[in-house]
Design a protein around this motif. Structure first.
Motif, PDB file in Angstrom:
ATOM      1  N   PRO A  29     -58.830 -29.659 -14.205  1.00  0.00           N
ATOM      2  CA  PRO A  29     -58.594 -31.808 -13.293  1.00  0.00           C
ATOM      3  C   PRO A  29     -57.570 -32.048 -13.068  1.00  0.00           C
ATOM      4  O   PRO A  29     -57.131 -32.615 -12.217  1.00  0.00           O
ATOM      5  N   LYS A  30     -55.898 -31.382 -13.316  1.00  0.00           N
ATOM      6  CA  LYS A  30     -54.887 -32.163 -13.137  1.00  0.00           C
ATOM      7  C   LYS A  30     -54.592 -31.783 -11.810  1.00  0.00           C
ATOM      8  O   LYS A  30     -53.891 -32.906 -11.121  1.00  0.00           O
ATOM      9  N   LEU A  31     -54.859 -31.166 -11.488  1.00  0.00           N
ATOM     10  CA  LEU A  31     -54.177 -29.990  -9.844  1.00  0.00           C
ATOM     11  C   LEU A  31     -55.755 -30.810  -8.335  1.00  0.00           C
ATOM     12  O   LEU A  31     -55.614 -31.183  -7.973  1.00  0.00           O
ATOM     13  N   ALA A  32     -57.263 -31.013  -9.114  1.00  0.00           N
ATOM     14  CA  ALA A  32     -57.699 -31.210  -8.732  1.00  0.00           C
ATOM     15  C   ALA A  32     -57.774 -33.530  -8.259  1.00  0.00           C
ATOM     16  O   ALA A  32     -58.272 -33.753  -6.978  1.00  0.00           O
ATOM     17  N   ALA A  33     -57.519 -34.491  -9.947  1.00  0.00           N
ATOM     18  CA  ALA A  33     -56.875 -35.409  -9.030  1.00  0.00           C
ATOM     19  C   ALA A  33     -55.718 -35.392  -7.483  1.00  0.00           C
ATOM     20  O   ALA A  33     -55.585 -35.979  -6.762  1.00  0.00           O
ATOM     21  N   LEU A  34     -54.479 -34.719  -7.792  1.00  0.00           N
ATOM     22  CA  LEU A  34     -53.567 -34.207  -6.468  1.00  0.00           C
ATOM     23  C   LEU A  34     -54.225 -33.858  -5.275  1.00  0.00           C
ATOM     24  O   LEU A  34     -53.826 -34.303  -4.598  1.00  0.00           O
ATOM     25  N   ALA A  35     -55.740 -33.587  -4.798  1.00  0.00           N
ATOM     26  CA  ALA A  35     -56.323 -33.226  -3.836  1.00  0.00           C
ATOM     27  C   ALA A  35     -57.170 -34.143  -3.580  1.00  0.00           C
ATOM     28  O   ALA A  35     -57.367 -34.155  -2.143  1.00  0.00           O
ATOM     29  N   ASP A  36     -57.027 -35.150  -3.762  1.00  0.00           N
ATOM     30  CA  ASP A  36     -57.598 -36.567  -3.517  1.00  0.00           C
ATOM     31  C   ASP A  36     -55.852 -37.787  -3.573  1.00  0.00           C
ATOM     32  O   ASP A  36     -57.113 -38.630  -3.590  1.00  0.00           O
ATOM     33  N   ASN A  37     -55.033 -36.599  -3.376  1.00  0.00           N
ATOM     34  CA  ASN A  37     -54.000 -38.383  -3.745  1.00  0.00           C
ATOM     35  C   ASN A  37     -53.256 -37.571  -2.488  1.00  0.00           C
ATOM     36  O   ASN A  37     -52.211 -36.330  -3.306  1.00  0.00           O
ATOM     37  N   ALA A  38     -52.676 -38.033  -1.350  1.00  0.00           N
ATOM     38  CA  ALA A  38     -51.633 -37.513  -1.190  1.00  0.00           C
ATOM     39  C   ALA A  38     -50.248 -37.696  -1.412  1.00  0.00           C
ATOM     40  O   ALA A  38     -48.969 -36.252  -1.486  1.00  0.00           O
ATOM     41  N   ASP A  39     -50.055 -38.681  -1.635  1.00  0.00           N
ATOM     42  CA  ASP A  39     -48.640 -38.882  -1.905  1.00  0.00           C
ATOM     43  C   ASP A  39     -47.995 -38.185  -3.294  1.00  0.00           C
ATOM     44  O   ASP A  39     -47.207 -37.789  -3.719  1.00  0.00           O
ATOM     45  N   ALA A  40     -49.241 -37.967  -4.606  1.00  0.00           N
ATOM     46  CA  ALA A  40     -48.971 -37.696  -5.919  1.00  0.00           C
ATOM     47  C   ALA A  40     -49.227 -36.145  -5.722  1.00  0.00           C
ATOM     48  O   ALA A  40     -48.479 -35.829  -6.367  1.00  0.00           O
ATOM     49  N   ALA A  41     -49.680 -35.199  -4.860  1.00  0.00           N
ATOM     50  CA  ALA A  41     -49.445 -34.296  -4.092  1.00  0.00           C
ATOM     51  C   ALA A  41     -47.838 -33.877  -3.410  1.00  0.00           C
ATOM     52  O   ALA A  41     -48.039 -32.550  -3.827  1.00  0.00           O
ATOM     53  N   ARG A  42     -47.975 -33.866  -2.475  1.00  0.00           N
ATOM     54  CA  ARG A  42     -46.507 -34.211  -2.494  1.00  0.00           C
ATOM     55  C   ARG A  42     -45.234 -34.566  -3.657  1.00  0.00           C
ATOM     56  O   ARG A  42     -44.333 -34.137  -3.710  1.00  0.00           O
ATOM     57  N   SER A  43     -44.933 -35.512  -4.488  1.00  0.00           N
ATOM     58  CA  SER A  43     -43.852 -35.425  -5.124  1.00  0.00           C
ATOM     59  C   SER A  43     -43.949 -35.034  -6.942  1.00  0.00           C
ATOM     60  O   SER A  43     -43.625 -35.483  -7.598  1.00  0.00           O
ATOM     61  N   PHE A  44     -45.757 -34.514  -7.197  1.00  0.00           N
ATOM     62  CA  PHE A  44     -45.684 -33.160  -8.054  1.00  0.00           C
ATOM     63  C   PHE A  44     -44.794 -32.391  -8.100  1.00  0.00           C
ATOM     64  O   PHE A  44     -43.936 -31.625  -7.637  1.00  0.00           O
ATOM     65  N   ASP A  45     -44.250 -32.116  -9.563  1.00  0.00           N
ATOM     66  CA  ASP A  45     -43.189 -30.792  -9.625  1.00  0.00           C
ATOM     67  C   ASP A  45     -44.329 -29.710  -9.746  1.00  0.00           C
ATOM     68  O   ASP A  45     -44.220 -28.773 -10.758  1.00  0.00           O
ATOM     69  N   TYR A  46     -43.662 -29.302  -9.145  1.00  0.00           N
ATOM     70  CA  TYR A  46     -44.362 -27.377  -8.410  1.00  0.00           C
ATOM     71  C   TYR A  46     -43.752 -26.703  -9.696  1.00  0.00           C
ATOM     72  O   TYR A  46     -44.490 -25.082  -9.853  1.00  0.00           O
ATOM     73  N   MET A  47     -42.250 -27.089  -8.930  1.00  0.00           N
ATOM     74  CA  MET A  47     -41.476 -26.260 -10.334  1.00  0.00           C
ATOM     75  C   MET A  47     -41.940 -25.960 -11.649  1.00  0.00           C
ATOM     76  O   MET A  47     -41.896 -24.088 -12.097  1.00  0.00           O
ATOM     77  N   ALA A  48     -42.047 -26.714 -12.042  1.00  0.00           N
ATOM     78  CA  ALA A  48     -42.602 -26.583 -13.444  1.00  0.00           C
ATOM     79  C   ALA A  48     -44.196 -25.939 -13.370  1.00  0.00           C
ATOM     80  O   ALA A  48     -43.702 -25.334 -14.863  1.00  0.00           O
ATOM     81  N   LEU A  49     -44.606 -26.340 -12.865  1.00  0.00           N
ATOM     82  CA  LEU A  49     -45.611 -25.531 -12.799  1.00  0.00           C
ATOM     83  C   LEU A  49     -45.947 -24.321 -12.874  1.00  0.00           C
ATOM     84  O   LEU A  49     -46.472 -23.759 -13.835  1.00  0.00           O
ATOM     85  N   ALA A  82     -54.063 -29.992   1.769  1.00  0.00           N
ATOM     86  CA  ALA A  82     -53.128 -29.898   2.539  1.00  0.00           C
ATOM     87  C   ALA A  82     -51.674 -28.789   2.005  1.00  0.00           C
ATOM     88  O   ALA A  82     -51.451 -28.637   1.451  1.00  0.00           O
ATOM     89  N   GLU A  83     -51.747 -30.848   1.572  1.00  0.00           N
ATOM     90  CA  GLU A  83     -50.095 -31.127   0.510  1.00  0.00           C
ATOM     91  C   GLU A  83     -50.140 -30.268  -0.415  1.00  0.00           C
ATOM     92  O   GLU A  83     -48.717 -29.323  -1.424  1.00  0.00           O
ATOM     93  N   LEU A  84     -51.323 -30.083  -0.803  1.00  0.00           N
ATOM     94  CA  LEU A  84     -51.432 -29.548  -2.701  1.00  0.00           C
ATOM     95  C   LEU A  84     -51.108 -27.484  -2.172  1.00  0.00           C
ATOM     96  O   LEU A  84     -50.834 -26.593  -2.504  1.00  0.00           O
ATOM     97  N   GLN A  85     -52.121 -27.106  -1.359  1.00  0.00           N
ATOM     98  CA  GLN A  85     -52.228 -26.208  -0.860  1.00  0.00           C
ATOM     99  C   GLN A  85     -50.463 -25.577  -1.066  1.00  0.00           C
ATOM    100  O   GLN A  85     -50.650 -24.247  -1.046  1.00  0.00           O
ATOM    101  N   MET A  86     -50.292 -25.702  -0.082  1.00  0.00           N
ATOM    102  CA  MET A  86     -48.486 -25.999   1.507  1.00  0.00           C
ATOM    103  C   MET A  86     -47.260 -25.665   0.051  1.00  0.00           C
ATOM    104  O   MET A  86     -46.731 -25.074  -0.168  1.00  0.00           O
ATOM    105  N   ASN A  87     -47.324 -27.006  -1.187  1.00  0.00           N
ATOM    106  CA  ASN A  87     -46.217 -26.806  -2.136  1.00  0.00           C
ATOM    107  C   ASN A  87     -46.961 -25.921  -3.125  1.00  0.00           C
ATOM    108  O   ASN A  87     -45.861 -25.037  -3.957  1.00  0.00           O
TER     109      ASN A  87
END
Length: 330
Positions: A29-49, A82-87
């Motif tokens: 769910p946490k990432l599914a939400a990012l897949a619907d919000n480009a700004d949130a997907a851009r600013s998410f902490d992927y290295m923490a994940l 696309a933002e989520l996938q590339m990050n």
């Protein structure tokens, strides 16, 4: 003859067909939400994940699986997807947060260079070096065409090839990139290519419905080959590819389309429908620098069948395709 290198064009799209044979796990769910919000997907902490031990590769694949509408139809990634996938993919390649951030900056700079360069090609500026000289020549040839219908077709297929040649020639434009930056650049370019393919497919469907196929006797070999190319790259509309294949079959017998065009599309449709192919034109990477054709209808007769449609030696074709598996990692 309007020469499209059938041994190399659309290689990325051909290889991507195999990515949908088995479904990865869905997005949490946490990432599914990012897949619907480009700004949130851009600013998410992927290295923490990544530090938490998440399977970033499986999650990246799961984003791509969202594009499947039904067995015959897929859509392009949205901006947020696309933002989520590339990050996710870039985080997998980055050693730390500093590298992750540097890759983002480098990718943005590379894409800005590409946008400026590609616009010059589209506007008519000739390129001096391959593969872009080949593309700029195609634009010049399209603009010299007197038939408005054929001119539009050729301009669209020139853009198709510009979108694809960047994957082999992009370093000429932006220089050397780190793996993480390249992942980001290619993710954006893949989305651009997808959107262009979708626009071209919609245009070709409407055009054929109104005017019929591009017969060699009336529109020439250039146009017939270009129309085939556009159909070959309509992978997100497999029903349309099947319609074109049925349209081409009788035209091969009358010489109104090339047998090789029919052969490549026949295999494309067969493989996408999980059936053995006839001519060995479609395949996948099985190891680094090792490409193999997908399952064949008749392995013992495949070369004779290829000879009938004039697509050359399977051994030579396979050897040529190995280069596209240089970065394969399993």
């Amino acid at each position: 003859m309007f020469h499209f290198a059938k041994g190399s064009i659309g290689v990325l799209a051909a290889l991507m067909l195999t990515a949908f044979q088995s479904a990865p796990p869905g997005l949490p769910p946490k990432l599914a939400a990012l897949a619907d919000n480009a700004d949130a997907a851009r600013s998410f902490d992927y290295m923490a994940l990544k530090a938490e031990g998440a399977d970033l590769k499986a999650l990246s694949d799961a984003v791509h699986m969202r594009t499947r509408i039904d067995p015959d139809t897929r859509r392009c990634l949205t901006e947020a997807e696309a933002e989520l996938q590339m990050n996710l993919a870039s985080a997998l390649a980055a050693v730390d947060q500093a590298a992750f951030s540097a890759d983002r900056v480098a990718a943005d700079e590379a894409l800005a260079k590409w946008r400026a360069f590609s616009q010059r090609i589209i506007s008519g500026e000739p390129a001096a070096e391959p593969p872009f000289k080949w593309v700029s020549d195609r634009y010049a040839q399209a603009r010299s065409e007197s038939d408005p219908r054929v001119r539009e077709l050729l301009l669209r297929t020139a853009r198709d090839q510009l979108n694809r040649q960047v994957f082999s020639g992009g370093d000429q434009v932006w220089g050397e990139l780190s793996p993480g930056a390249r992942i980001r650049v290619e993710a954006v370019l893949n989305r651009d290519m997808c959107e262009t393919d979708g626009e071209n497919t919609a245009w070709l469907k409407a055009d054929i419905a109104a005017n019929g196929w591009y017969l060699i006797s009336t529109t020439g070999e250039h146009a017939s080959s270009a129309a085939w190319l556009m159909a070959q790259h309509a992978d997100r509309d497999r029903a349309f590819q099947r319609e074109v294949l049925a349209l081409l079959e009788p035209l091969v017998q009358t010489g109104e389309t090339s047998a090789s065009s029919y052969a490549y599309l026949y295999d494309r449709v067969a493989v996408s429908g999980n059936r053995p192919q006839r001519y060995g034109t479609q395949g996948r990477c099985v190891a680094r620098n090792l490409w193999e054709p997908d399952e064949l209808e008749d392995p013992e007769r495949v070369q004779a069948l290829r000879d009938e449609v004039e697509v050359g030696s399977l051994a030579e074709y396979t050897a040529h395709m190995h280069q596209y598996c240089a970065d394969f990692s399993g």
